[in-house]
Structures are given as C-alpha cells and as structure tokens.
Design an enzyme around this catalytic site. Sequence first.
Site, short mmCIF file in Angstrom:
data_model
loop_
_atom_site.label_atom_id
_atom_site.label_comp_id
_atom_site.label_asym_id
_atom_site.label_seq_id
_atom_site.Cartn_x
_atom_site.Cartn_y
_atom_site.Cartn_z
N SER A 156 0.85 -1.19 0.00
CA SER A 156 0.00 0.00 0.00
C SER A 156 0.88 1.24 0.00
O SER A 156 1.95 1.25 0.64
CB SER A 156 -0.91 0.01 1.23
OG SER A 156 -1.52 1.28 1.41
N TYR A 179 -3.40 -1.94 9.78
CA TYR A 179 -3.33 -2.18 8.34
C TYR A 179 -2.00 -1.69 7.76
O TYR A 179 -1.32 -2.42 7.03
CB TYR A 179 -4.49 -1.48 7.63
CG TYR A 179 -4.37 -1.52 6.12
CD1 TYR A 179 -4.68 -2.68 5.42
CD2 TYR A 179 -3.93 -0.41 5.41
CE1 TYR A 179 -4.55 -2.73 4.05
CE2 TYR A 179 -3.80 -0.45 4.04
CZ TYR A 179 -4.11 -1.61 3.36
OH TYR A 179 -3.96 -1.65 2.00
#
Length: 253
Positions: free
Chosen positions: A146, A159
């Site tokens: 990400s 996350y």
Amino acid sequence: MSSTGRLQGKVAIITGAAQGIGAEYARALAAEGAAVIVADVSDANPVAAAITQNGGKALAVHCDVTDAASVKSMVAIALERFGRIDILVNNAALFGTVKRKRFEDIESAEWDRMMAVNVRGAFECAKAVSPAMRSQKYGKIVNIASGTVFKGQTMLLHYVTSKGAIVAMSRSLARELGGDGIRVNTLAPGLVMSESVKANWSAEKVQDTVNSRAIKRELTPEDMCGTLIYLCSPESDFVTGQVLVVDGGAVMH
C-alpha cells in the site's frame, strides 16, 4: 485493456480474487493468456466462470490463506490441473471493510487477525509455491502492499503496519529466491475504488486522497493492471526486490 498475450502458457494464482481488485487482476492476467487460479475464502466460481466464458482458462479454488493446509491444497490442485505455477499474486487482505479507529482502540485480537491475513497469508502462499517455482528455476511473486507505507496513515495502524511488513518480506524473499530464478516484487496501490471502498469510505475521505495526488482523479482497479502484468511478464525478468507505487503520484519515492 487490449491483450498482447504476454502471459501465454503461464499459470497464475491470485488470492482474494472472488471480487473487487483481485477479480480484476484475475481477468487481466487471463486476458494476457495466463491460466488463472481464482483463489478466495469466498465463492470465486462466478469470476472463474466469466473468464472461461470469455475464452480464458480459469479455475476457482476455495482457499483460506491463514490456514497452511488450505494453501497447500490450493497449490496441489493448481499443479494437478495445470502442471506448473509461474505467478503468485498475494492479493488477499483485510482493508475495505476495516473500521478506521485510533490505535489505542484497536483490540489485540483485531491486530492479530490483520497480521494473520495480510502478512502470514502472503508468507503461507509464497512458502507453498516455492518448491514448484524452484524446480522450474523460474517464477514471479507479486505481493500487494500500500502507498500508505511510505506516507503514513492515521486511524489504520494495524493495516499500515501489515503492509510495511509486506515490503520487508518481499525484499528478503527476493534475496532468498533469486538464485532459483524467482523474482519477488511489491505492487503498492493508493486508495482504489473497489466495491468495498465505495461502500465503506466517505466521499470526503476519498476526495482528501484524490487531492493528495499529482493526477487528481479516483484510482480504479483497472489502473492497477498494467503494472501488475509488467511485474508478472518476462518484461520484468531482471527486476526483483522492488516496490512500484501506483497511486497517481501521491507518493513519490
């Protein structure tokens, strides 16, 4: 996206491919000629059936990436059906439905679940495909991270931490597997407008992300596919241990 057959004769496993970005990845690799294993803990048969109806090769396999036995079974089915595994896309992850919260409010069990799916899941899958790839002296592993790893992100500590681990894992795997011709790279998306993001992210938060980009528009699953195909194809055979961020220029590293 037009097909050029860059993956003709290759066999690819895509995890978390029953819907959203994973399904788009599966369709894109199939369109380039790969036989795809559409792996997911949810029902992946509709995605596989659609690919087959469009003239591609696809097989839906139930797989829980946190369960080593389930992952080994999925790999065995792929080898039995197609005889080889050339590509692994470690896409399965928790994100779209994850509730944003202060890190002090993240429960230990929620943290552990995030790490089990997002980090150990990628480890289990890489571990399971490595014997077949080593025996071929060739393989492509693409781990999905990400862009948040490079800029930090509030309210999603578990996350972002999991995706930072993916970057570190990919670099170490690239070192360990390179001698056997296995390339390991990381694809790092920005906020992609998948079905789950559309359902769970506010318009304001999405617009904040768009505003941070050099290219000021929303990021679609289709936007990810050209870079993924490159990382899976022979065109990137001398590229390993790298991170490619696809986010319209919010992150430049």
